[in-house]
Design a protein around this motif. Sequence first.
Motif, short mmCIF file in Angstrom:
data_model
loop_
_atom_site.label_atom_id
_atom_site.label_comp_id
_atom_site.label_asym_id
_atom_site.label_seq_id
_atom_site.Cartn_x
_atom_site.Cartn_y
_atom_site.Cartn_z
N PRO A 59 -10.66 6.09 -0.71
CA PRO A 59 -10.92 5.96 0.80
C PRO A 59 -9.89 4.93 1.48
CG PRO A 59 -12.62 4.75 -0.42
CD PRO A 59 -11.72 5.43 -1.45
N VAL A 60 -9.66 5.24 2.68
CA VAL A 60 -9.03 4.54 3.68
C VAL A 60 -10.12 3.63 4.21
CG1 VAL A 60 -7.35 3.98 5.41
CG2 VAL A 60 -7.17 5.81 3.93
N LEU A 61 -10.20 2.21 3.91
CA LEU A 61 -11.17 1.36 4.38
C LEU A 61 -10.88 0.64 5.72
CD1 LEU A 61 -12.74 -0.11 1.34
CD2 LEU A 61 -13.56 1.78 2.61
N LEU A 62 -9.45 0.27 5.51
CA LEU A 62 -8.85 -0.38 6.84
C LEU A 62 -7.34 0.23 6.79
CD1 LEU A 62 -9.56 -2.96 8.38
CD2 LEU A 62 -8.42 -4.28 6.75
N ASP A 63 -7.03 0.51 8.09
CA ASP A 63 -5.47 1.36 8.35
C ASP A 63 -4.44 0.45 7.74
OD1 ASP A 63 -6.53 3.83 9.12
OD2 ASP A 63 -6.52 3.30 11.33
N GLY A 64 -3.44 0.73 7.28
CA GLY A 64 -2.23 0.08 6.88
C GLY A 64 -2.63 -0.81 5.52
N HIS A 65 -3.73 -0.87 5.16
CA HIS A 65 -3.92 -1.61 3.89
C HIS A 65 -4.35 -0.85 2.73
CE1 HIS A 65 -4.36 -4.66 7.02
NE2 HIS A 65 -3.95 -5.59 6.23
N SER A 66 -3.94 -1.05 1.50
CA SER A 66 -4.29 -0.29 0.54
C SER A 66 -4.71 -1.55 -0.74
CB SER A 66 -3.10 0.58 -0.35
OG SER A 66 -1.88 -0.44 -0.23
N PRO A 67 -5.57 -1.06 -1.71
CA PRO A 67 -6.25 -1.93 -2.65
C PRO A 67 -4.96 -2.65 -3.55
CG PRO A 67 -6.92 0.40 -3.18
CD PRO A 67 -5.94 0.31 -1.87
N GLU A 68 -5.27 -3.69 -4.09
CA GLU A 68 -4.27 -4.27 -5.08
C GLU A 68 -4.21 -3.45 -6.25
OE1 GLU A 68 -1.94 -6.78 -4.56
OE2 GLU A 68 -2.72 -6.92 -2.52
N PRO A 69 -3.11 -2.73 -6.66
CA PRO A 69 -3.13 -2.04 -8.01
C PRO A 69 -3.86 -2.73 -9.09
CG PRO A 69 -1.07 -2.06 -6.97
CD PRO A 69 -1.88 -3.06 -6.10
N HIS A 70 -3.45 -4.02 -9.36
CA HIS A 70 -4.21 -4.73 -10.73
C HIS A 70 -5.78 -4.90 -10.55
CE1 HIS A 70 -3.84 -8.23 -7.57
NE2 HIS A 70 -4.78 -8.60 -8.20
N GLY A 71 -6.34 -4.45 -9.47
CA GLY A 71 -7.62 -4.48 -9.02
C GLY A 71 -8.37 -3.12 -9.33
N LEU A 72 -7.60 -2.10 -9.73
CA LEU A 72 -8.31 -0.75 -9.57
C LEU A 72 -8.93 -0.67 -11.02
CD1 LEU A 72 -5.56 1.55 -7.96
CD2 LEU A 72 -8.06 0.94 -7.22
N PHE A 75 -12.21 -2.23 -11.34
CA PHE A 75 -13.19 -1.54 -10.16
C PHE A 75 -13.76 -0.39 -10.92
CE2 PHE A 75 -13.34 2.02 -7.06
CZ PHE A 75 -14.54 1.59 -6.35
N LEU A 76 -12.59 0.63 -11.45
CA LEU A 76 -13.03 1.82 -12.21
C LEU A 76 -13.99 1.48 -13.38
CD1 LEU A 76 -9.70 3.57 -11.96
CD2 LEU A 76 -11.80 4.04 -10.59
N LEU A 77 -13.78 0.51 -14.21
CA LEU A 77 -14.45 0.16 -15.43
C LEU A 77 -15.78 -0.27 -14.85
CD1 LEU A 77 -14.58 -0.25 -18.37
CD2 LEU A 77 -14.14 -2.51 -17.89
N ARG A 78 -16.04 -1.00 -13.88
CA ARG A 78 -17.36 -1.58 -13.34
C ARG A 78 -17.91 -0.27 -12.71
NH1 ARG A 78 -15.82 -7.23 -10.95
NH2 ARG A 78 -15.77 -8.37 -12.92
N LEU A 79 -17.28 0.73 -11.99
CA LEU A 79 -17.79 1.99 -11.43
C LEU A 79 -18.51 2.79 -12.67
CD1 LEU A 79 -18.31 3.43 -8.94
CD2 LEU A 79 -16.13 4.48 -9.50
#
Length: 90
Positions: A59-72, A75-79
């Motif tokens: 999802p786009v939470l804030l225009d012009g910003h994307s999540p840091e790749p190292h945090g994905l 995030f996915l493991l915790r999800l």
Amino acid sequence: NDKLGEVAKRQGMLEVNSTNKQMAQQATSCLEDHADMLEEYFSIRIERQQDRTLLTGLPVLLDGHSPEPHGLAIFLLRLATRVDWAEERP
């Protein structure tokens, strides 16, 4: 290669072993199983293409910003591991 394992440990990376591989496979399977719900509720798109599973949308939470790749990855493991998938609230 032992040298690669030593470098991984020094850099704080997990060494690939059967336990880590199994955990990744279980997390991937969980996310695949709930892909429709993740897309419908959160715009997180996970698709199966040939013999691999891909994260194809966030999802786009804030225009012009994307999540840091190292945090994905975390995030996915915790999800996959910390969400109670059995209980859906209205």
